[in-house]
Motif scaffolding. Structure first.
Motif, PDB file in Angstrom:
ATOM      1  N   CYS A  71      42.924  47.041  40.920  1.00  0.00           N
ATOM      2  CA  CYS A  71      42.147  46.294  39.938  1.00  0.00           C
ATOM      3  C   CYS A  71      43.150  45.758  38.933  1.00  0.00           C
ATOM      4  O   CYS A  71      44.286  46.231  38.869  1.00  0.00           O
ATOM      5  CB  CYS A  71      41.102  47.175  39.257  1.00  0.00           C
ATOM      6  N   VAL A 124      40.820  38.656  43.748  1.00  0.00           N
ATOM      7  CA  VAL A 124      39.389  38.392  43.939  1.00  0.00           C
ATOM      8  C   VAL A 124      38.717  38.338  42.571  1.00  0.00           C
ATOM      9  O   VAL A 124      38.670  39.336  41.846  1.00  0.00           O
ATOM     10  CB  VAL A 124      38.736  39.464  44.839  1.00  0.00           C
ATOM     11  N   TYR A 134      41.349  43.064  42.374  1.00  0.00           N
ATOM     12  CA  TYR A 134      40.108  42.434  41.934  1.00  0.00           C
ATOM     13  C   TYR A 134      40.103  42.371  40.414  1.00  0.00           C
ATOM     14  O   TYR A 134      40.715  43.198  39.733  1.00  0.00           O
ATOM     15  CB  TYR A 134      38.870  43.153  42.479  1.00  0.00           C
ATOM     16  N   ARG A 179      33.192  45.973  39.888  1.00  0.00           N
ATOM     17  CA  ARG A 179      33.073  44.903  40.880  1.00  0.00           C
ATOM     18  C   ARG A 179      31.649  44.364  40.949  1.00  0.00           C
ATOM     19  O   ARG A 179      30.689  45.119  40.960  1.00  0.00           O
ATOM     20  CB  ARG A 179      33.471  45.404  42.276  1.00  0.00           C
ATOM     21  N   GLN A 182      32.242  40.176  44.521  1.00  0.00           N
ATOM     22  CA  GLN A 182      33.592  40.731  44.724  1.00  0.00           C
ATOM     23  C   GLN A 182      33.598  41.719  45.882  1.00  0.00           C
ATOM     24  O   GLN A 182      34.522  41.712  46.701  1.00  0.00           O
ATOM     25  CB  GLN A 182      34.081  41.434  43.460  1.00  0.00           C
ATOM     26  N   LEU A 200      35.920  41.167  49.110  1.00  0.00           N
ATOM     27  CA  LEU A 200      36.909  42.178  49.487  1.00  0.00           C
ATOM     28  C   LEU A 200      36.727  42.607  50.935  1.00  0.00           C
ATOM     29  O   LEU A 200      37.701  42.727  51.682  1.00  0.00           O
ATOM     30  CB  LEU A 200      36.820  43.395  48.563  1.00  0.00           C
TER      31      LEU A 200
END
Length: 152
Positions: A16, A48, A79, A93, A97, A101
């Protein structure tokens, strides 16, 4: 040379950005953050966004700068998010997302048959007690704030 490098990519590492869910982070801002840390460009191969957009950040042929000791043989995906509105680690998320992913990991595994594992950055923490499992109390960081092995 490129083909040999690609064949050595045996790991996907999910990260992240450790940014607050209520604070958007553009790909350009992410790249600036990494340049400030001394990297030539973004350390992740893919990014992402909260809307599910998948951004290519670094050529996959190049080693990443995202997981010390694993960069030469991995593909790094981050992400946007990972911290709640109070700045605490959390799975922030969005559904978009999560979907992106899953799709990205599926495509990479198809494109690179040598990929044997998909892990979270925290899963690469040292196994301090030597029992063969990295437990939550051994994590050096919470990133990516969800259990990658169970989900992906």
């Amino acid at each position: 040379i490129c083909k040999r490098m690609l064949l050595r990519k045996i790991l996907i590492v999910i990260h992240c950005t450790a940014t607050r869910a209520d604070s958007p982070l553009s790909p350009a801002e992410l790249t600036r953050m990494h340049r400030k840390r001394g990297f030539k460009c973004c350390g992740y191969h893919y990014y992402v966004r909260t809307d599910g957009e998948i951004c290519t950040m670094r050529p996959v042929e190049r080693a990443g700068a995202h997981a010390r000791g694993y960069n030469e043989r991995s593909i790094g995906i981050a992400y946007e998010g990972g911290l709640d509105e109070q700045g605490r680690p959390a799975d922030t998320r969005t559904e978009l997302q999560k979907r992106s992913l899953r799709i990205l990991v599926r495509v990479l595994k198809a494109d690179f048959p040598g990929i044997t594992q998909v892990v979270g950055h925290r899963d690469l923490s040292p196994d301090l007690d030597g029992d063969g499992t990295v437990e939550p109390e051994e994590w050096t960081k919470a990133c990516p704030c969800f259990d990658v092995k169970k989900e992906l």
